[in-house]
Design an enzyme around this catalytic site. Structure first.
Site, short mmCIF file in Angstrom:
data_model
loop_
_atom_site.label_atom_id
_atom_site.label_comp_id
_atom_site.label_asym_id
_atom_site.label_seq_id
_atom_site.Cartn_x
_atom_site.Cartn_y
_atom_site.Cartn_z
N ARG A 183 0.80 -1.22 0.00
CA ARG A 183 0.00 0.00 0.00
C ARG A 183 0.84 1.28 0.00
NH1 ARG A 183 -4.59 0.42 4.45
NH2 ARG A 183 -3.06 1.54 5.70
N HIS B 277 -8.21 -4.14 -7.71
CA HIS B 277 -7.98 -3.42 -6.46
C HIS B 277 -9.29 -3.28 -5.69
CE1 HIS B 277 -5.17 -1.00 -4.10
NE2 HIS B 277 -6.11 -0.09 -3.94
N TYR C 241 -17.61 13.05 -14.16
CA TYR C 241 -17.52 14.23 -15.02
C TYR C 241 -16.21 14.30 -15.79
CZ TYR C 241 -21.38 15.86 -12.11
OH TYR C 241 -22.57 15.97 -11.46
#
Length: 749
Positions: free
Chosen positions: A35, A81, A126
């Protein structure tokens, strides 16, 4: 408690300590390896690697059309993931921000944040995205047997453990991460400089030192273009140890008398900088600035305008103050903590880091060449079988037409392998033309030459090194650019003192008998003519500048100080110094002085002792002041006497019984504090009779001294003092009749 564990039925029992220790270690290793820390090979964390790979699988190359970011994020979290979509999208946005990444991996379309607020990006429904051209350096060799593959989280797909980076992306784009018990902070660097360092290491890996590499990689290269102001020694120390910090400073220029800031330190918000400066202005701690403006736009991503109060403001000095008090100068942390090729995290210096990446690259190129060699050998094997078929085309056709199982017959008749026989059987009729035989022979010759070339490279470490070097140079030519952050060695920024920020105007500080103080503008004021409170009167005055520090001396010899501009105006009756300071009980303020820190003054007591000192020895921030002059019992403090720095300065001392002595200032030692040295001799008998030193002042050539006896005074010029010259600590000579009861000394206006 025993550490043994027992298994009973479907349950396993073990000590809580053992379970907690193992669970914590498992979690810590997950955070470190999966991570928070990047890998030295491709310089990416797992989520970044999966985003880049998923986008390549979606066909979102630099030449394709943009696709909705939500589509990419959906593929990433659905296939590779299994975590939150917001965290995944934020990681993708970071790789698309040109002000965050030196060489962005993602090409974004839409609102992907701004330097003011990097997290002000639009929602993923968007925005649109695709891979940037630079991402090709991570993906170009992916399908060429260069990396290992592992099952995804549900075992339905395969994903690469690493990407076959052709460039040391770890240093180029840097990275930040906080793991368990460790962290990493790697600033971005310039591609051409890093490649140059890699080539030097390839040519002489043992002889090359970190200092040699620092000739190529001199400092980080931030995307915002801020100056690197750390010294060469500091930067080399950082690269030697892999730990430290790098000072960056905003770039600015003059334009029509205004300050234009054109580049800010990495990850510094323009809005925050303006807020910091405005905060100082509102607190009246920055009177040198009249206005602030943010004129940043598309053509000028960073353009902050600082308008000085007047054209007399020293812009260099002002910027030095802002560098010291705002984020216009900021340290970038440096911690080269990465996961190595052995899968272990650790801090490396520059040489160790580049050597480890070059080992990764050498291993990747070797695997690529071996993979290609296997393909070439397999194809040559097939071509050999096809040539046999073309040379015996009629017999081959007859066997295929007449035999139920032609494959084993072909293998036995022409000595073919199963692969060759299968290739012959899959030939199309159109490929039986005469020209096809010529094409096969041409292809075979080309592949034979390629095979010999690959085998020669694999057999020669020098040739392999040369290939890696040539590929690095080619990529540097394609993706490299000039340094954005200039390296300029500068001294440490110094914040302006409060006195430096105040306009320098002439003022007269007036002190009354009862310890009330005020400051009048100008030096032409007559303090004796000011109004005073009932029962109060004028005591002392000192002329200086509004940005200088006024020093006060009380009857116990303690000093106190205030900046002159903080004093109340002379239009009022002033304010008591006891409201600002806390003198000892029963002590009163007896004198005042003002001037530059290095100006000298004479401190003396009526016991006939004193010394020369600098004004800054009287400065203190303590409300209780500090002890400067030791006053003997029964004696009082005399007014502070300014000293002209001229070499012919003369000390004039007089006693209450009319004895006067003059000698040069240089005859009196300079001290920081204490009782001082004897200025004039007062015999014990005279001292018992009450004789004291009435005053001690310093006059320069051309100045006159006034010897006061009550309301009468005697004017003595510098030449007149020759009649009273003597050695320091002598008795002196008697003044004329009528002035043998001296009350004080003063300088003539």
């Amino acid at each position: 408690m025993s550490d043994s564990k027992t298994i009973s039925g479907d349950f396993e029992q073990q000590p809580l300590r053992t379970y907690a220790e193992r669970a914590y270690l498992d979690y810590a290793m997950y955070v470190v390896l999966d991570r928070a820390l990047p890998h030295v090979g491709d310089g990416l964390k797992p989520v970044q690697r999966r985003i880049v790979y998923a986008m390549s699988e979606l066909g979102l190359s630099a030449a394709s059309k943009h696709k909705k970011s939500a589509r990419t994020v959906g593929d990433v979290i659905g296939k590779f993931h299994p975590h939150g979509d917001s965290a995944c999208y934020e990681a993708m946005v970071l790789m698309a921000q040109p002000f965050s990444y030196r060489y962005p991996l993602v090409d974004g379309q839409g609102n992907f944040g701004s330097p003011d607020d990097p997290k002000s990006f639009a929602a993923m429904r968007y925005t649109e995205s695709r891979l940037a051209p630079y991402a090709k350096t991570l993906l170009a060799e992916l399908g060429q047997g260069t990396v290992d593959w592992a099952p995804n989280f549900d075992g339905t797909l395969k994903e690469p453990k690493l990407l076959p980076a052709r460039l040391p992306n770890l240093l180029l784009n840097g990275g930040q991460g906080i793991a368990v018990g460790m962290a990493t902070d790697i600033p971005p660097h310039n591609l051409r400089e890093v490649v140059s360092a890699c080539i030097r290491l390839l040519e002489a890996p043992k002889k090359t030192t970190v200092a040699d590499l620092c000739e190529h990689v001199r400092a980080p290269d931030f995307p915002g273009g801020a100056e690197i102001v750390s010294s060469g020694e500091e930067l080399q120390q950082v690269y030697e140890t892999g730990n430290g910090s790098v000072r960056q400073r905003a770039r600015w220029e003059r334009e029509n008398g205004e300050i234009i800031i054109t580049a800010l330190p990495h990850q510094v918000s323009p809005a925050k900088v303006l807020e910091q400066i405005a905060g100082q202005m509102q607190a009246k701690k920055l009177p040198l600035v009249a206005d602030l403006r943010d004129e940043s736009d598309h053509e000028h991503p960073t353009r902050l305008v600082i308008v000085p109060r007047s054209n007399r403001v020293d812009l260099e000095q002002l910027m030095d103050h802002l560098f010291a008090t705002t984020d216009l100068e900021k340290n970038a942390r440096f911690n080269l903590n990465v996961i190595g090729n052995d899968g272990r995290p650790g801090v490396r210096n520059l040489k160790a880091l580049l050597l480890e990446w070059l080992d990764f690259r050498r291993h990747t190129v070797t695997r690529r060449l071996e993979h290609r060699l296997d393909q070439v050998v397999d194809r040559l094997h097939v071509l050999d079988g096809l040539l046999i078929a073309y040379l015996n085309i009629d017999e081959v056709i007859h066997i295929i037409r007449t035999e139920d199982e032609p494959k084993p017959v072909l293998m036995e008749r022409f000595g073919l392998t199963g692969t060759q026989a299968e290739a012959i059987l899959e030939l199309k009729l159109r490929h039986l033309a005469r020209l096809e035989e010529m094409k096969i022979r041409g292809e075979k010759d080309e592949l034979e030459e390629e095979r010999r070339g690959i085998e020669a490279i694999l057999a020669s470490p020098k040739k392999l090194t040369r290939l890696i070097r040539d590929e690095l140079l080619a990529d540097a030519e394609t993706y490299g650019d000039d340094r954005r952050s200039p390296i300029v060695e500068r001294g440490s920024a110094r914040a302006l003192k409060e006195t430096d920020l105040v306009p320098s105007e002439p003022v007269t500080v007036v002190l009354s008998d009862n310890g009330w103080v005020r400051a009048a503008k100008g030096h032409d004021i007559k303090p004796e003519e000011l109004n005073y409170r009932a029962g109060d009167d004028f005591l002392a005055a000192a002329r200086g500048r509004s940005n200088q520090t006024a020093c006060f001396l009380d009857s116990t010899g303690r000093s106190y100080s205030l900046v002159a501009h903080e004093l109340p105006s002379a239009r009022s009756l002033g304010e008591p110094l006891t409201g600002r300071f806390a003198p000892p009980a029963g002590a009163g303020f007896r004198s005042v002085a003002i001037g530059a820190e290095d100006e000298r003054v004479l401190l003396a007591s009526s016991a006939g002792y004193g010394f020369v000192t600098r004004l800054d020895n009287l400065h203190t921030r303590q409300k209780a002041g500090k002890q400067v002059l030791t006053v003997p019992d029964g004696a009082g403090v005399l007014p502070i006497a300014p000293i002209n720095d001229a070499e012919d300065g003369v000390i004039v001392c007089a006693t209450t019984e009319g004895y006067l002595l003059a000698y040069y200032v240089c005859d009196l030692p300079e001290l920081n504090r204490g009782k001082g040295n004897k200025l004039i001799n007062i015999p014990p008998k005279a001292r018992k009779a009450g004789e004291q030193m009435a005053g001690a002042i310093v006059i320069a050539h051309g100045e006159d001294c006034l010897v006061w006896a009550g309301q009468r005074y005697l004017r003595l010029s510098w030449n007149d003092t020759e009649n009273y010259w003597g050695e320091r600590a002598q008795r002196g000579r008697k003044l004329p009749r009528g002035f043998q009861k001296v009350t004080r000394l003063s300088l003539a206006d």
